[in-house]
Write an enzyme that holds these catalytic residues in place. Structure first.
Site, PDB file in Angstrom:
ATOM      1  N   HIS A 280      -3.693  11.220  12.587  1.00  0.00           N
ATOM      2  CA  HIS A 280      -5.048  11.210  12.045  1.00  0.00           C
ATOM      3  C   HIS A 280      -6.060  10.548  12.978  1.00  0.00           C
ATOM      4  O   HIS A 280      -7.243  10.461  12.638  1.00  0.00           O
ATOM      5  CB  HIS A 280      -5.066  10.493  10.693  1.00  0.00           C
TER       6      HIS A 280
ATOM      7  N   GLU B 204       6.835  13.321   2.081  1.00  0.00           N
ATOM      8  CA  GLU B 204       5.447  13.389   1.634  1.00  0.00           C
ATOM      9  C   GLU B 204       5.188  14.532   0.665  1.00  0.00           C
ATOM     10  O   GLU B 204       4.038  14.809   0.337  1.00  0.00           O
ATOM     11  CB  GLU B 204       4.524  13.544   2.847  1.00  0.00           C
TER      12      GLU B 204
ATOM     13  N   ASP C 299      -0.027  11.283   0.899  1.00  0.00           N
ATOM     14  CA  ASP C 299       0.221  12.709   0.679  1.00  0.00           C
ATOM     15  C   ASP C 299       1.144  12.949  -0.503  1.00  0.00           C
ATOM     16  O   ASP C 299       0.921  13.864  -1.305  1.00  0.00           O
ATOM     17  CB  ASP C 299       0.819  13.334   1.946  1.00  0.00           C
TER      18      ASP C 299
END
Length: 253
Positions: free
Chosen positions: A46, A151, A177
């Site tokens: 990210h 996730e 997530d």
């Protein structure tokens, strides 16, 4: 060639003291090591760092003797093991929902007989020295680690078979997530997902953990048997610090 503090903690049954870095802040590596952290989770999923910035942070981690668990932006095989050659102690791979994907990752980042990683033996991980290839491969398989993230609900349902894959050293519960998907499906709670991961990891002798912000959360997951306890990030600290410091202006006469 350095030894992994994360793996040493795993083998001793101890908690792995872990913090997060997502920006190019070399001094943070030093301060994390000086504070006593074992492992720094470097997030490239990210956050965008150049390859040279990443290499520099990995070099600083060797200088200050702290592990870097790097979350890569790619699943390309040579791209993955190049991070290990550049000095990462381990890789954290997001969205691993099947044993097949876990085996693919082991194939990419472990040397034979566990996997099919290509050998270079002249990077930072080898101290820029060409070692005996058999010795180097044995060291790399022993002192670098693969951590896979659960996730998705599918990942929770498959966690027993994922934990059974030889070469997976850790399983990471991704509450962001996973929590998003579980709130939509309603098929289980995040605590039930943690319980499933804990049971599978205990069965197969695999370490596990995840973000545990706050002492209560840390203790709750540690009581389950979690070892990887992430409790700090540079983003959280500068955000909190700025919010606290701005209040001083309200006290000015």
């Amino acid at each position: 060639m350095r030894k992994s503090k994360t793996l040493a903690r795993i083998r001793n049954g101890e908690a792995i003291r872990t913090c997060v870095l997502g920006h190019y802040i070399p001094a943070y590596v030093c301060h994390a090591a000086r504070a006593g952290y074992d492992c720094l989770w470097l997030d490239l999923e990210h956050r965008a760092l150049s390859i040279h910035e990443t290499q520099a942070l990995l070099a600083f981690s060797h200088l200050y003797d702290i592990d870097v668990m790097l979350r890569p932006p790619t699943l390309e095989k040579t791209g993955l093991y190049r991070y290990l050659e550049d000095g990462a102690s381990g890789l954290l791979i997001p969205h691993v929902s099947t044993a097949e994907k876990a085996r693919m990752l082991v194939d990419a980042v472990k040397f034979p007989p566990l996997g099919d990683r290509g050998i270079d033996n002249a990077g930072l991980d080898a101290d820029f020295h060409v070692h005996d290839p058999d010795h180097y491969a044995q060291w790399a398989n022993r002192e670098t680690f693969l951590c896979v993230q659960i996730e998705t609900p599918e990942g929770v349902h498959n966690v027993d078979s994922i934990a059974a894959v030889e070469g997976v050293e850790m399983i990471f519960v991704g509450p962001g997530d996973l929590g998003l998907r579980l709130r939509q499906s309603g098929e289980m709670t995040i605590d039930e997902a943690w319980d499933a991961v804990a049971a599978a990891c205990k069965k197969h002798g695999v370490a596990f953990g995840g973000p545990t912000m706050g002492l209560d959360e840390m203790q709750k997951r540690r009581d389950l048997g979690a070892q990887l306890l992430v409790n700090s990030s540079e983003f959280g600290h500068f955000s909190k610090g700025l919010r606290e410091d701005i209040r001083q202006y309200d006290e000015l006469s």
